[in-house]
Design an enzyme around this catalytic site. Sequence first.
Site, PDB file in Angstrom:
ATOM      1  N   GLY A 525      50.196  37.104  37.139  1.00 55.61           N
ATOM      2  CA  GLY A 525      49.552  37.515  38.383  1.00 55.61           C
ATOM      3  C   GLY A 525      50.402  38.536  39.106  1.00 55.61           C
ATOM      4  O   GLY A 525      51.614  38.618  38.919  1.00 55.61           O
ATOM      5  N   ARG A 526      49.757  39.314  39.956  1.00 54.68           N
ATOM      6  CA  ARG A 526      50.469  40.356  40.682  1.00 54.68           C
ATOM      7  C   ARG A 526      49.786  40.596  42.025  1.00 54.68           C
ATOM      8  O   ARG A 526      48.560  40.547  42.132  1.00 54.68           O
ATOM      9  CB  ARG A 526      50.493  41.637  39.861  1.00 54.68           C
ATOM     10  N   GLY A 527      50.576  40.814  43.078  1.00 53.56           N
ATOM     11  CA  GLY A 527      50.048  41.113  44.396  1.00 53.56           C
ATOM     12  C   GLY A 527      50.993  42.035  45.140  1.00 53.56           C
ATOM     13  O   GLY A 527      52.032  42.465  44.615  1.00 53.56           O
ATOM     14  N   GLY A 530      54.570  40.471  45.482  1.00 53.93           N
ATOM     15  CA  GLY A 530      55.418  40.223  44.335  1.00 53.93           C
ATOM     16  C   GLY A 530      54.619  39.932  43.082  1.00 53.93           C
ATOM     17  O   GLY A 530      53.387  40.082  43.051  1.00 53.93           O
ATOM     18  N   VAL A 532      53.905  37.150  39.725  1.00 60.97           N
ATOM     19  CA  VAL A 532      53.959  35.747  39.326  1.00 60.97           C
ATOM     20  C   VAL A 532      54.131  35.679  37.807  1.00 60.97           C
ATOM     21  O   VAL A 532      53.406  36.344  37.052  1.00 60.97           O
ATOM     22  CB  VAL A 532      52.687  34.985  39.745  1.00 60.97           C
ATOM     23  N   ASP A 642      44.383  35.410  54.462  1.00 63.96           N
ATOM     24  CA  ASP A 642      44.216  36.223  53.246  1.00 63.96           C
ATOM     25  C   ASP A 642      43.420  35.465  52.186  1.00 63.96           C
ATOM     26  O   ASP A 642      43.832  35.359  51.028  1.00 63.96           O
ATOM     27  CB  ASP A 642      45.584  36.633  52.697  1.00 63.96           C
TER      28      ASP A 642
END
Length: 813
Positions: A525-527, A530, A532, A642
């Site tokens: 995962g990515r946001g 940062g 994951v 969010d």
Amino acid sequence: MIDMTVSSILLLLLSSLSFPYSSSSSSTLDSGFSLSVDKPEDVLVSPDGTFSAGFYVIGENACVFAIWFTRLPQSSPNSAVVWTANRNQPVNGKRSTLSLLRTGNLVLSDAAQRNVWSSETTSSWPTRLTLNDNGNLVLSEIHSEETIILWQSFDFPTDTLLGGQQLKKHTQLVSARSNTNISSGFYKLFFDTDNVLRLLYDTADISSVYWPPPYLTSFEAGRSTYNSSRIAVLDSFGSFISTDQFKFTTSDHGAFMQRRLKIDPDGNIRVYSLQQNNQWYVSWQAIPDSCIVHGICGVNSICKYNPRKGRTCSCLPGYRVKNHSDWSYGCESKFQHTCDSNFLKFPHVEFYGNDYVYVKNTSYKNCRDLCLQDCECKVFQFTFEENSVFTCYIKRILINGRHSPTFLGTSYIRLPQNKSNSNSNSFFEEEESDHDNGQVCFVKLERAYASGHVNSFVKFFLWFSIAVGALEVLCICLIWCSLDRTKQNSKANQQGYNFLSPFGFRKFTYSELKTATKGFKEEIGRGAGGIVYKGVLSDRRVAAIKKLNDTNVGAKQEEAEFRAEMTIIGRLNHMNLIEMWGYCAEGKHRLLVYEFMENGSLAQNLKSNTLDWTKRYNIALGTARVLAYLHEECLEWILHCDIKPQNILLDSKYQPKVADFGLSKLLNRSDQNTQSFSMIRGTRGYMAPEWIFNLPITSKVDVYSYGIVVLEMITGRSPMAMASLSEEGEEAMNGRLVPWAREKRKKTTSDRKGSSWVAQIMDPAIASNFEIEMRKIETLASVALKCVEDDKDERPTMSQVVEMLRSHEEEAS
């Protein structure tokens, strides 16, 4: 050597400049004067002699600044003390002072001249501290024309309301820890956001309202939610009235006497009246059966109440008392929990709240099987309810256990097979205790204090150094501060985030997590905050490890998000919240360790079309439940800020778990300052109009984001993608998704009578079983459009959303 020299000089200098002490017992203290713990005569006494204020001894070398009834013995602080400034942080029994500075600030300092508490007030006028006959300690500005109140103890109550003292929307009563320990306990009396006066049980792990009864609506409990002024007061004649229409009169109503309304350590609120012999008696209490109070006997125990004998706490079979000096810790198991087990039957015993699974209108066998299939299930509760319906409750936490002959249900306790032959009613004698007696909990402080004797040579040297070496001392101080700053920076990695330790998370090293992720290879995962990674910890648990963007001196945002996520998740407990296992804070590295979700995020599943309508509906319901918990069931007012498919994770059974609290906002329910947001929070496409138009921010921003997510689950269309086609302004927040869905409903309703408007917007990739699930999907769509109303007041609360979705399930069943 430099550190020791400068510290000694500064300490002696501060001592030489201390305030003169007031040595007479009066009702006032003027600016520039102090009260000393070393002088027993330094006490403020109200003009009529009823109340005293000063240093009150609560243990060996431990004192608080308090207000108490003068005539009552000081050997019993819980009956005499009505207010304390520093109940959770006692000061030393020597060289501690309460000083009224000439700046207008009232400061409580301990022996090391460290400020423990202050009124946080300022004034350019002379000030005076006065203890009034009603027990109110008042700090005022003294003008020639008028007196202006800067601060008063009535505005900051601890566990007591005196006659005429108001409980307001920004204040609360917090119980003492026990009858002999006045530090803050677990029970609170406060006005909630519905303007209703409630009692709350609140610990680091569990928070629940127990009065008025939580299964009653405000109307059914005789309360009104319409008056937002939130004021409650007890007068001197024994009448209590609150703006939520709750009122009562004491048994001695009409007689003028000293009374106090108090939230006791057992979680009950009582009114005490003072007799001529200086003894208190109870003239009113809120809860007749003290076993109704949540958490009163701790976990893994049962509370029994006898009107003549009082309350008794007993451990369940196979459990033992965890702390014999404090029953609130409850009991701990004497066996290893396994899936291979049987059940013991406990008629008329319930464990209220904390239901992991709730099933209505089911059989005993189905209920038992549900518990057997879950290795973490500790009890299943089979209850007969109205309309001849049996309800099943599956519980992983055994708290609020109570035996009541009027309870029409049975609890079945899970025990290993070799212990299941014990008699269910035989509690071990040593594990049973009368809980009414408080435990002595004296505090011995280990802070060092300076000796009162200083020889003449040292005094001469001090004054000589001050007179001729002021500049040199200043230079030394600057050097010392520089060295100390360098030393603090060098220790930063060792100290880490000590404020996180109370939450019980494990602190991992960076090398541990690097090894667990094989050098951060498998990204899941990515946001914006940062990336994951998937990892395997040393105990073989599969984890999701979130590596925040590396922080530096200027990267305040990432650091704030790290603190926010740890602080908020640390105090929450819900089956639809992601579970955190630990963290890492080394140098610039900030990592969070979560449970691993086998089925990834909702966003990934929507792209791959792996979710049927039943799964989507359950995901929507589970997400609504956890948002309702955040908004309305926690003591703090928590906005996620969010909500989007990327932050809704799915476990092996496709149950949703909300994650990523980095942008969350946590506010005290008594001070929901909607203007305290320093930045716009959220993701474009899911943000409510309030963010863009600088309108007041409430929990309805999460409701709006939730509605967008549900629309995306139904339509298969991402608001992020559609937003690129729209104009700037309000429509840019949700692309064209919301107006497009509204237009489809309007057009279908007017042009095609009898047809389903949802069929015009639904995701064509999974349209095969639409007819079977039509009513369910229509319910979802209708709820979603209600959630995305432009006017926040037109949107439902999350608890109302849950009720709408659950009511559909009940109709379908």
